[in-house]
Every structure is written in C-alpha cells, then in structure tokens.
Design a protein around this motif. Structure first.
Motif, short mmCIF file in Angstrom:
data_model
loop_
_atom_site.label_atom_id
_atom_site.label_comp_id
_atom_site.label_asym_id
_atom_site.label_seq_id
_atom_site.Cartn_x
_atom_site.Cartn_y
_atom_site.Cartn_z
N ASP A 1 0.82 -1.20 0.00
CA ASP A 1 0.00 0.00 0.00
C ASP A 1 0.87 1.26 0.00
O ASP A 1 0.59 2.22 -0.75
N LYS A 2 1.90 1.27 0.81
CA LYS A 2 2.79 2.42 0.85
C LYS A 2 3.50 2.60 -0.48
O LYS A 2 3.65 3.73 -0.98
N SER A 3 3.92 1.50 -1.06
CA SER A 3 4.57 1.54 -2.36
C SER A 3 3.61 2.08 -3.42
O SER A 3 3.99 2.90 -4.27
N GLU A 4 2.36 1.64 -3.35
CA GLU A 4 1.38 2.09 -4.35
C GLU A 4 1.04 3.57 -4.18
O GLU A 4 0.80 4.28 -5.17
N GLN A 5 1.00 4.05 -2.98
CA GLN A 5 0.73 5.48 -2.75
C GLN A 5 1.81 6.34 -3.39
O GLN A 5 1.51 7.36 -4.02
N VAL A 6 3.06 5.95 -3.23
CA VAL A 6 4.16 6.69 -3.84
C VAL A 6 4.10 6.57 -5.35
O VAL A 6 4.31 7.54 -6.09
N PHE A 7 3.82 5.35 -5.84
CA PHE A 7 3.70 5.15 -7.28
C PHE A 7 2.61 6.06 -7.86
O PHE A 7 2.80 6.65 -8.94
N SER A 8 1.50 6.19 -7.18
CA SER A 8 0.40 7.03 -7.66
C SER A 8 0.83 8.49 -7.78
O SER A 8 0.39 9.19 -8.69
N GLN A 9 1.70 8.94 -6.88
CA GLN A 9 2.22 10.30 -6.97
C GLN A 9 3.08 10.46 -8.22
O GLN A 9 2.94 11.46 -8.96
N TYR A 10 3.94 9.48 -8.48
CA TYR A 10 4.78 9.53 -9.68
C TYR A 10 3.92 9.42 -10.94
O TYR A 10 4.20 10.06 -11.96
N GLU A 11 2.90 8.60 -10.86
CA GLU A 11 1.99 8.43 -12.01
C GLU A 11 1.33 9.77 -12.34
O GLU A 11 1.19 10.12 -13.52
N ALA A 12 0.93 10.51 -11.33
CA ALA A 12 0.30 11.81 -11.55
C ALA A 12 1.29 12.82 -12.13
O ALA A 12 0.93 13.65 -12.98
N GLN A 13 2.55 12.75 -11.70
CA GLN A 13 3.58 13.67 -12.20
C GLN A 13 4.04 13.28 -13.60
O GLN A 13 4.43 14.13 -14.39
#
Length: 469
Positions: free
Chosen positions: A83-95
């Motif tokens: 979950d923590k990994s996915e939250q960070v991934f989602s930030q990169y995905e948005a950027q």
C-alpha cells in the motif's frame, strides 16, 4: 598549468567517479543478492533485504518486492508495504512516470542510476493486484473488490496515459537540451542523427519478443473475473473473462463461463481453482556501446552510451497438471505470459530511453571537449575517464515477478490431489468434509482458490478463498 589546478582536477574527478561507481555497484549487488536469495528458496533473507531497502528513495521497487515476498510468507505487514509503495507510485503516475524524471537534476549528465525509481505501469497494476489477493486471503472481500477495480482501471487507461507521457517526456528532453549552453559547442542535430544511425545498426529493441498489443495483463483480468464470479457479479465477471480470453485463449475461461451459466440456472457444484505463478520474469542488463568520436568533436576521446536491454524470462516448469488417485484430471491453462506484458511497455519506452541516452552521450562529450580546452591533454584524459566511468544504464526492475501464470479448475470430490509437472509431484492437497488445520485440506462444500508460487527448488502456497457457492 599550475600544479594546484592539476591536483584539484584529479581530486574532483576521482571523488566523482568513485561515488558513481559505488552507487552503481550498490544497486546491482543488492538486486543480485535479493534475487538469488528469493529463487534459491531463502524467502526470509529475501524479505529482509527488500524490507531494508523499502525505506529509501526506491520504495516503489523495494516496497513491492518486500510486499510480494511477505505475502508468500503470510507476513501481516505485507499489505501495508504494498500500500505504501502504491501510494508513492500514484504520486509519480500523476507527475508522469517518464516526464517526471526531469526532477532528478544531473541524471543525464551523470548517471541514470541516480534517478529515483518511479516504476512502470504494469507494476502499478500489480501493486493493486497483490493487495487484492492479500485482502481475499484475509476475508476482506469488500477491500479486494476495490483493489481489483483499481488494477483494471489502471490497465484500461494505460494506453492513453503512455502516449501522452512519452510525448511530454520527449518534448521536455528537447527543451532541456535547447537551453543547455554547452550543446552550442557541437552540431547536436548532426551528432544525434549520426548516433541514431549507429544505434539502428547496433542496438536491437525487444520486438523479437512476443509482446501483447495493449497494456492489459490477462492474469489480472482473469483472477479479477474469478473473484467477481464468486461474488455473483456475473456481468462484471463476464466482461473481464472476455478481455482475458481475447488475449490468452485459455481453456479454463470457457470452463468458468460454463460454470457461471450453470449457476445462473441455480445448479451449484463447488469448485476448487489452482492459480500458479511459475518461473522468473524478464530482467534488464546493460548494453554498452562506443561509437566514433568524430561524430561529436575532434577534442573528444570517448563517446559512449549505455542502454538497458531486456533479457528473456526463465521458465521452470512446462507440463503443469493435477491428478487424483494417480489419474490425470486436468492440465493447467496458460493465462498470462509476463514477458509479453513487460516487453510491451519496455518497447513503448524505448524512444525516450534512447533519446535520453544520446543526450547524455553528447553532454559528456562536450564536457570532454571543455576539459581538453582548459587543461590540455590531461583534461582530455580526465574527460575520457569521467565519460567511461559514469556511462551506465538503469537496469533496475522488479525481479520477484513470475514468468507465466497458469490456472485450472476441478470439481470438488473427496480425496487427495497432486499438482504435478509431468509425472513429478510438486504439491499435495486434500478436499474433504473436515477442512483446515495444519494440513492443506480444502472444504468439499466450498469454492476454494489455492494460489501457488513455484520457484526452481521451492514453492509457496496460500488459500485465498473458502466460501459457499
């Protein structure tokens, strides 16, 4: 030239090269250690290594690896790691997974490995997928539904996302190059053209791989469909089954759809599904290329670039089946080939990867020319050492993923079953009236999902679901 300048030049050069060398070695050594531990069956060590690195900048990579290994060890924190990994991934995905790399100042002129690992879209999908599996195992079906929906939504919008992100990344690279005063020292357009011509002859992409034509992982579609089937959400299950079948033509999908139609007529016969991950997914290795220095400048002694090369995945088993009472019941259906999933996305990234590598090569060549102008032959030599030492490709990739995913379905009948590769027994499980306990006994009256991860010399098994049909 004053000796103080020479000493300063040597000191700066040595410190820079040493730091970059140690950084690149650290990445590779950590990955090799983890991968060797995991595939040799030492999951505890692999989990510890991944978890230790999950607190750093590369949390997307190591949080995912730690979460997946942790789930196979049934660690309570495995969901939180994913979950923590996915939250960070989602930030990169948005950027922007690719266009966002320009936040990493210096990666082009120095080394691609200094970039933060932002992940790939297929990894983002799998973060949701493995979170869904853990939720199923914990009996949290409402949460599993959310995660399966998120995984399939990521897949649905991946193609449009990539077209926009890659174009934005290419535009950003060109803009960055146009604003770099150093590039005015060379004919960058002529150089880029010459390098691209050289690449076309010496660097082969992965088009020889059997890549899927879109960004759909049929294993995610299939297991999602199975979940929705068991949740009696037949409309959603059927759509996902069709999606998976269109890519895999797996026979088990026909069997599942027939079962769905049977249950719609209120005929209920409990089934057990065995989902099998086997093998090791493709990895990356570095391909170093040195091309003629005259393409850039007469003051340049070395022009080189390093590109990631996708290597084939490795299969450990090729005849998976289930037998009962020494009689073969059914052969496992191939649902997904991860080589196709990974190579498709890698191929889409190649235009940006090569453009960025060429930019790096040109800028380092300019640095050599500048050092040669300012410090003479010693400067040229220093530039040569700097260029050769700092030219390396980013070969980071999740190594815990399987090569292929298979699935099979059996009607629940009391007895002992064997998962085999050919005639070799890999796993025994039982279907009976009394289930649970320390032995692998599944309830005859329930629908069951058994999830198996096969490595070369070891395996992990989890019961994901036991529910009344």
């Amino acid at each position: 030239m004053p000796s103080s300048k020479i000493t300063l030049l040597k000191t700066i050069l040595f410190a820079c090269v040493l730091a970059l060398f140690l950084s690149a070695c650290s990445h590779k050594d950590t990955m090799d250690n983890f991968t060797n531990s995991y595939y040799s069956g030492d999951l505890q060590k692999a989990y510890r290594l991944a978890k230790e690195n999950a607190d750093g900048d590369d949390i997307v990579l190591w949080g995912m690896q730690a979460g997946i290994v942790g789930s196979q060890l049934e660690k309570k924190e495995s969901y939180d790691l994913l979950d923590k990994s996915e939250q960070v991934f989602s930030q990169y995905e948005a950027q922007g997974l690719l266009s966002g790399v320009f936040d990493n100042v210096g990666a082009v002129i120095v080394n691609e490995n200094v970039k933060t690992y932002r992940g790939n879209m297929y990894e983002g999908v799998l973060l949701n997928y493995y979170k869904a599996l853990i939720s199923m195992r914990n009996g949290e079906n409402a949460l599993a539904r959310v995660e399966f929906n998120r995984a399939n939504d990521r897949q649905r919008r991946a193609k449009d996302y990539f077209q926009k992100d890659i174009q934005k990344a290419l535009d950003s690279q060109r803009e960055e190059n146009s604003q770099d005063s150093n590039l005015s020292q060379v004919d960058s357009a002529h150089t880029a053209s010459g390098v691209q011509s050289y690449l076309a002859q010496n660097y082969q992409s992965i088009k020889t791989f059997s890549a899927y034509k879109n960004f759909i992982n049929p294993a995610v579609s299939y297991v999602s469909a199975l979940f929705f089937l068991l949740e009696s959400d037949n409309a959603k299950a059927l759509d996902l089954y069709k999606q998976a079948y269109g890519m895999s033509n797996a026979e088990i999908i026909n069997q599942d759809i027939a079962l769905m139609q049977e249950r719609q007529r209120r005929v209920f016969k409990p089934r057990t599904w065995v989902i099998i991950e086997e093998g090791q997914s493709p990895m990356k290795e570095e391909l170093a290329l040195n091309f003629p220095a005259y393409l850039v400048s007469s003051n340049v002694l070395h022009v080189g670039l390093a590109l990631p090369k996708l290597t084939p995945g490795q299969s450990f088993y090729n005849d998976l089946n289930v037998s009962k009472d020494s009689k073969k019941l059914t052969k496992a259906s191939l649902v997904a080939d991860f080589e196709g999933v990974i190579s498709n996305e890698f191929n889409e990234q190649l235009p940006f990867i090569t453009t960025r590598a060429v930019s790096s090569a040109i800028l380092k060549a300019v640095t050599q020319a500048t050092l040669g102008d300012q410090f003479g032959s010693l400067g040229s030599l220093a530039g040569l050492v700097y260029s050769a030492s700092t030219t390396s490709a980013d070969v980071r990739i999740s190594s815990v993923l399987p090569y292929r995913i298979y699935a099979l379905q059996i009607e629940n009948k009391k007895g002992v079953y064997e998962l085999k590769n050919g005639l070799t027994t890999l796993l025994r499980f039982e279907i009976g009236e009394k289930c649970g306990g320390e032995d692998l006994v599944l309830c005859q009256k329930n629908d069951n999902i058994l999830y198996v991860r096969l490595r070369a010399t070891s395996l992990s098994v989890q019961i994901l679901r036991e529910s009344m049909p």
